[in-house]
Design a protein around this motif. Structure first.
Motif, PDB file in Angstrom:
ATOM      1  N   TRP A   1      54.756  62.173  68.585  1.00  0.00           N
ATOM      2  CA  TRP A   1      56.159  62.100  68.137  1.00  0.00           C
ATOM      3  C   TRP A   1      56.450  63.170  67.094  1.00  0.00           C
ATOM      4  CZ3 TRP A   1      57.950  59.992  63.237  1.00  0.00           C
ATOM      5  CH2 TRP A   1      59.340  59.810  63.172  1.00  0.00           C
TER       6      TRP A   1
ATOM      7  N   GLN B   1      54.892  66.010  66.751  1.00  0.00           N
ATOM      8  CA  GLN B   1      54.865  67.317  67.398  1.00  0.00           C
ATOM      9  C   GLN B   1      56.151  67.611  68.173  1.00  0.00           C
ATOM     10  OE1 GLN B   1      50.966  67.015  69.492  1.00  0.00           O
ATOM     11  NE2 GLN B   1      50.436  68.853  68.340  1.00  0.00           N
ATOM     12  N   LYS B   2      56.842  66.564  68.597  1.00  0.00           N
ATOM     13  CA  LYS B   2      58.122  66.744  69.282  1.00  0.00           C
ATOM     14  C   LYS B   2      59.266  67.019  68.310  1.00  0.00           C
ATOM     15  CE  LYS B   2      56.986  63.718  73.185  1.00  0.00           C
ATOM     16  NZ  LYS B   2      57.266  62.400  73.824  1.00  0.00           N
TER      17      LYS B   2
END
Length: 258
Positions: free
Chosen positions: A161, A163-164
């Motif tokens: 999450w 990294q998004k």
């Protein structure tokens, strides 16, 4: 900004053993998980979240020898944000030499049991980040604990999450709907005792009356309002504490009518 804060007094925090090191600005925030098992039952019982946070503080103080819990803030599945060391104070959880660079926000998931953060927890982390930016000089970075420190933290799900770009669940605004949808939560927790009075109380009472509950719409949050709140929280699968925080406030308008 609206945030459903759980004060140190409200979660029963022990007093720190000494003075915090002042932190006036950071690059941003690092996201953490517990690193141990978190019982999935916390999703249905906010009191269990409180117990977990207290146990973490005890481990950090008695096991690690730290002056207090190591995290700046802690987010639970009910979109409540516990004050740890809080804004303006150096955390201890990021690792040696790394604490001055970022605040530390813990999501109450672990490496077993509850490993997938519920939407309410992700919103809570985002609320904590916004709060630390507004009140603690946090910068724009959102990193995982493992960024710069050798650890599995914050776990596969939370790190993916992060990294998004730490998006809001479903692409919705992290602070909830605007005034066009329904009245925005004032940021004040409505609870009893003592009796709290104000326009925010009256607004919530009027909405609960529209939902079919019987209560006095008098702007005074007393035992009758608390019982209506508890009943509503049970119906909606929220933590049953009789306190109107942001999650309960939003649900009063957003939850489907029975």
């Amino acid at each position: 900004m609206a945030i459903d804060l759980v004060s140190r007094k409200d979660w029963g925090a022990r007093a720190p053993r000494g003075s915090y090191t002042t932190l006036t600005s950071t690059k941003g925030v690092k996201v953490h998980y517990t690193g141990g098992r978190v019982e999935p039952a916390i999703v249905d019982d906010h009191a269990k979240c409180v117990a977990v946070v207290k146990s973490i503080q005890s481990f950090h103080m008695d096991g690690n020898g730290w002056l207090d819990i190591g995290y700046s803030m802690v987010a639970c599945p009910h979109r409540k944000v516990f004050v740890g060391r809080g804004p303006g104070h150096l955390p201890a959880a990021n690792g040696p030499g790394l604490n001055s660079g970022h605040y530390a926000v813990l999501g109450l998931v672990g490496n077993s049991g509850l490993v997938q953060p519920p939407d309410g927890m992700l919103y809570g982390i985002l609320d904590a980040i916004a709060y630390l930016r507004d009140t603690g000089g946090a910068g724009t970075e959102i990193k995982g604990h493992r960024d710069g420190y050798s650890t599995d933290c914050p776990g596969a799900a939370l790190y993916a999450w992060v990294q998004k770009g730490a998006p809001s669940p479903g692409g919705e605004p992290p602070t909830g709907p605007g005034p066009e949808s329904h009245p925005v939560f004032s940021g004040r927790l409505l609870k009893y005792p003592p009796v709290l009075r104000g326009d925010d109380v009256r607004t919530w009472q009027a909405q609960m009356e529209k939902r079919g509950f019987t209560l006095d719409v008098d702007g005074a949050y007393g035992p009758g309002s608390r019982e209506v709140c508890r009943t509503f929280q049970r119906e909606q699968g929220l933590g049953v504490d009789g306190i109107v925080g942001k999650l309960t406030w939003d649900a009063a308008w957003e939850a489907p009518l029975a």
